[in-house]
Design an enzyme around this catalytic site. Sequence first.
Site, PDB file in Angstrom:
ATOM      1  N   ASN A 132      -2.696  57.286  82.536  1.00 51.01           N
ATOM      2  CA  ASN A 132      -1.754  56.534  81.806  1.00 51.01           C
ATOM      3  C   ASN A 132      -0.312  56.923  82.293  1.00 51.01           C
ATOM      4  O   ASN A 132       0.272  58.172  82.234  1.00 51.01           O
ATOM      5  CB  ASN A 132      -1.977  56.664  80.343  1.00 51.01           C
ATOM      6  CG  ASN A 132      -0.899  55.951  79.472  1.00 51.01           C
ATOM      7  OD1 ASN A 132      -0.023  55.656  79.696  1.00 51.01           O
ATOM      8  ND2 ASN A 132      -1.758  55.399  78.308  1.00 51.01           N
ATOM      9  N   ARG A 135       3.839  47.799  75.175  1.00 52.19           N
ATOM     10  CA  ARG A 135       4.407  47.831  73.803  1.00 52.19           C
ATOM     11  C   ARG A 135       4.877  46.630  73.134  1.00 52.19           C
ATOM     12  O   ARG A 135       5.766  46.080  73.972  1.00 52.19           O
ATOM     13  CB  ARG A 135       4.769  49.012  73.138  1.00 52.19           C
ATOM     14  CG  ARG A 135       3.833  50.123  73.129  1.00 52.19           C
ATOM     15  CD  ARG A 135       4.638  51.281  72.444  1.00 52.19           C
ATOM     16  NE  ARG A 135       3.668  52.348  71.923  1.00 52.19           N
ATOM     17  CZ  ARG A 135       3.326  52.352  70.670  1.00 52.19           C
ATOM     18  NH1 ARG A 135       3.675  51.660  69.864  1.00 52.19           N
ATOM     19  NH2 ARG A 135       2.629  53.354  70.278  1.00 52.19           N
ATOM     20  N   GLU A 171     -13.528  52.733  73.700  1.00 53.60           N
ATOM     21  CA  GLU A 171     -12.750  54.066  74.215  1.00 53.60           C
ATOM     22  C   GLU A 171     -12.456  54.822  72.620  1.00 53.60           C
ATOM     23  O   GLU A 171     -11.901  54.347  71.424  1.00 53.60           O
ATOM     24  CB  GLU A 171     -11.305  53.726  74.602  1.00 53.60           C
ATOM     25  CG  GLU A 171     -10.620  55.167  75.027  1.00 53.60           C
ATOM     26  CD  GLU A 171      -9.446  54.889  75.798  1.00 53.60           C
ATOM     27  OE1 GLU A 171      -9.330  53.945  76.553  1.00 53.60           O
ATOM     28  OE2 GLU A 171      -8.578  55.657  75.732  1.00 53.60           O
ATOM     29  N   HIS A 215       4.748  57.181  80.491  1.00 57.99           N
ATOM     30  CA  HIS A 215       5.777  58.063  80.159  1.00 57.99           C
ATOM     31  C   HIS A 215       6.420  58.173  81.374  1.00 57.99           C
ATOM     32  O   HIS A 215       7.815  58.852  81.433  1.00 57.99           O
ATOM     33  CB  HIS A 215       5.062  59.369  79.430  1.00 57.99           C
ATOM     34  CG  HIS A 215       4.783  58.923  78.252  1.00 57.99           C
ATOM     35  ND1 HIS A 215       5.455  58.443  77.198  1.00 57.99           N
ATOM     36  CD2 HIS A 215       3.395  59.275  77.710  1.00 57.99           C
ATOM     37  CE1 HIS A 215       4.762  58.197  75.986  1.00 57.99           C
ATOM     38  NE2 HIS A 215       3.357  58.556  76.333  1.00 57.99           N
ATOM     39  N   HIS A 258       0.396  50.584  78.715  1.00 58.76           N
ATOM     40  CA  HIS A 258       0.440  50.175  77.316  1.00 58.76           C
ATOM     41  C   HIS A 258       1.660  49.421  77.269  1.00 58.76           C
ATOM     42  O   HIS A 258       2.799  49.882  77.426  1.00 58.76           O
ATOM     43  CB  HIS A 258       0.348  51.223  76.314  1.00 58.76           C
ATOM     44  CG  HIS A 258       0.369  50.611  74.920  1.00 58.76           C
ATOM     45  ND1 HIS A 258       0.419  51.594  73.838  1.00 58.76           N
ATOM     46  CD2 HIS A 258       0.464  49.287  74.517  1.00 58.76           C
ATOM     47  CE1 HIS A 258      -0.014  50.965  72.548  1.00 58.76           C
ATOM     48  NE2 HIS A 258       0.415  49.550  73.139  1.00 58.76           N
ATOM     49  N   HIS A 272      -6.777  60.138  74.300  1.00 56.96           N
ATOM     50  CA  HIS A 272      -5.709  60.434  73.429  1.00 56.96           C
ATOM     51  C   HIS A 272      -5.586  61.843  73.380  1.00 56.96           C
ATOM     52  O   HIS A 272      -6.375  62.686  72.719  1.00 56.96           O
ATOM     53  CB  HIS A 272      -5.502  59.908  72.420  1.00 56.96           C
ATOM     54  CG  HIS A 272      -4.537  59.831  71.644  1.00 56.96           C
ATOM     55  ND1 HIS A 272      -3.632  58.796  71.872  1.00 56.96           N
ATOM     56  CD2 HIS A 272      -3.639  60.691  70.756  1.00 56.96           C
ATOM     57  CE1 HIS A 272      -2.247  58.990  71.197  1.00 56.96           C
ATOM     58  NE2 HIS A 272      -2.326  60.186  70.467  1.00 56.96           N
ATOM     59  N   ARG A 324       9.117  50.031  74.711  1.00 57.91           N
ATOM     60  CA  ARG A 324       9.670  51.120  74.842  1.00 57.91           C
ATOM     61  C   ARG A 324       9.332  51.887  76.368  1.00 57.91           C
ATOM     62  O   ARG A 324      10.297  52.698  76.428  1.00 57.91           O
ATOM     63  CB  ARG A 324       9.523  52.065  73.831  1.00 57.91           C
ATOM     64  CG  ARG A 324       7.967  52.675  73.710  1.00 57.91           C
ATOM     65  CD  ARG A 324       8.008  53.763  72.677  1.00 57.91           C
ATOM     66  NE  ARG A 324       7.768  52.903  71.343  1.00 57.91           N
ATOM     67  CZ  ARG A 324       7.035  53.343  70.334  1.00 57.91           C
ATOM     68  NH1 ARG A 324       6.495  54.522  70.483  1.00 57.91           N
ATOM     69  NH2 ARG A 324       6.968  52.665  69.269  1.00 57.91           N
ATOM     70  N   GLU A 375      -3.589  48.472  77.971  1.00 60.76           N
ATOM     71  CA  GLU A 375      -3.606  48.587  76.611  1.00 60.76           C
ATOM     72  C   GLU A 375      -2.798  47.527  75.877  1.00 60.76           C
ATOM     73  O   GLU A 375      -1.551  47.409  76.195  1.00 60.76           O
ATOM     74  CB  GLU A 375      -3.207  49.930  76.480  1.00 60.76           C
ATOM     75  CG  GLU A 375      -4.155  51.172  76.923  1.00 60.76           C
ATOM     76  CD  GLU A 375      -3.560  52.558  76.720  1.00 60.76           C
ATOM     77  OE1 GLU A 375      -4.295  53.280  77.000  1.00 60.76           O
ATOM     78  OE2 GLU A 375      -2.729  52.657  75.981  1.00 60.76           O
ATOM     79  N   THR A 421       0.001  56.170  69.650  1.00 60.09           N
ATOM     80  CA  THR A 421      -1.189  55.275  69.220  1.00 60.09           C
ATOM     81  C   THR A 421      -1.642  56.323  68.055  1.00 60.09           C
ATOM     82  O   THR A 421      -2.598  57.121  68.657  1.00 60.09           O
ATOM     83  CB  THR A 421      -1.993  54.727  70.000  1.00 60.09           C
ATOM     84  OG1 THR A 421      -1.378  53.912  70.979  1.00 60.09           O
ATOM     85  CG2 THR A 421      -2.934  53.605  69.251  1.00 60.09           C
TER      86      THR A 421
HETATM   87  N1  PXP Z   1      -5.881  55.538  75.636  1.00 55.76           N
HETATM   88  C1  PXP Z   1      -5.450  54.979  74.578  1.00 55.76           C
HETATM   89  C2  PXP Z   1      -6.000  53.793  74.249  1.00 55.76           C
HETATM   90  C3  PXP Z   1      -4.288  55.289  74.344  1.00 55.76           C
HETATM   91  O1  PXP Z   1      -3.558  54.240  73.516  1.00 55.76           O
HETATM   92  C4  PXP Z   1      -3.491  56.317  74.877  1.00 55.76           C
HETATM   93  C5  PXP Z   1      -2.112  56.601  74.568  1.00 55.76           C
HETATM   94  O2  PXP Z   1      -1.383  55.664  74.831  1.00 55.76           O
HETATM   95  C6  PXP Z   1      -4.087  57.293  75.739  1.00 55.76           C
HETATM   96  C7  PXP Z   1      -5.479  56.981  76.084  1.00 55.76           C
HETATM   97  C8  PXP Z   1      -3.628  58.408  76.377  1.00 55.76           C
HETATM   98  O3  PXP Z   1      -3.110  59.373  75.495  1.00 55.76           O
HETATM   99  P1  PXP Z   1      -2.205  60.339  75.872  1.00 55.76           P
HETATM  100  O4  PXP Z   1      -0.727  59.946  76.555  1.00 55.76           O
HETATM  101  O5  PXP Z   1      -2.104  61.201  74.571  1.00 55.76           O
HETATM  102  O6  PXP Z   1      -2.740  61.319  76.824  1.00 55.76           O
END
Ligand code: PXP
Length: 251
Positions: A15, A53, A159, A18, A51, A202, A57, A78, A109
């Site tokens: 992901n 949003r 998931e 960030h 994602h 997550h 952001r 996402e 999330t």
């Molecule tokens: N999977 C989903 C569906 C998420 O919403 C997120 C966070 O946006 C992640 C995985 C990744 O989580 P993390 O950034 O905590 O590794």
Amino acid sequence: MSTSLHPHPLRLGVNIDHVATIRNARGGDHPDPVRAAEIVARCGGDGITAHLREDRRHIRDEDLARIQAATNLPLNLEMAATPEMLEIALRHAPHAACIVPEKREERTTEGGLDAAGLHNTLVPIVDELKGAGIRVSLFIEATERQLDAALKLGVPVVEFHTGEYAHAILDGDAERTSSELKRIADMAALAAKNGIEPHAGHGLTYENVQPIAAIPQLAELNIGHYLIGEAVFTGLEAAVLKMRDLMDDAR
Ligand code: PXP
């Protein structure tokens, strides 16, 4: 070191949101999440997760097409279950769309989607995405009620939210850690038995990923915040490779 570029039995979706969070902090173009996607593709990541949003952001609309053009890796978008996001998903046709709950004020999330309570809202969205050939996933808590709701909606993938498991470890609560782990393992087995491919994600880190990666039915982990944080110190490639190795060693 297992850094092969062959498909992995447990895929790693990275992901990259960030990277965009840091970019947006200054409002310019750097660091570019597309460059992160290219690195992930080069070093054995199996997919890119992003994602979009409601408040934009981190990832922005124009990033999606750029990410899709930059690599051959499958894009897992996402998205909240809203008409706006549905329209964007249909326009971009990502490989997969993971429907997530979204609250504007949350930092991330925070919980799973209430697929049971939102059944009627989700039916047309799931159907339109599926009709467009997009692999639909629901980001849910690992409970029978939510898995049942996913089955009723006919999604091919769920998931499981691993946030509670990650928190239990941070709290040093061994009993809660093992009950959270068991909950995820049991629901992964039940999902697979019912023909749904289970994923998880997550809050996963080098320290907590292996017991999750060892759950045999899980086909994919989506990991973001920790990897991008580690990348500050070691570079993104080294961070992805290390996570990959930990996942492989757990199998
Ligand atoms: N999977 C989903 C569906 C998420 O919403 C997120 C966070 O946006 C992640 C995985 C990744 O989580 P993390 O950034 O905590 O590794």
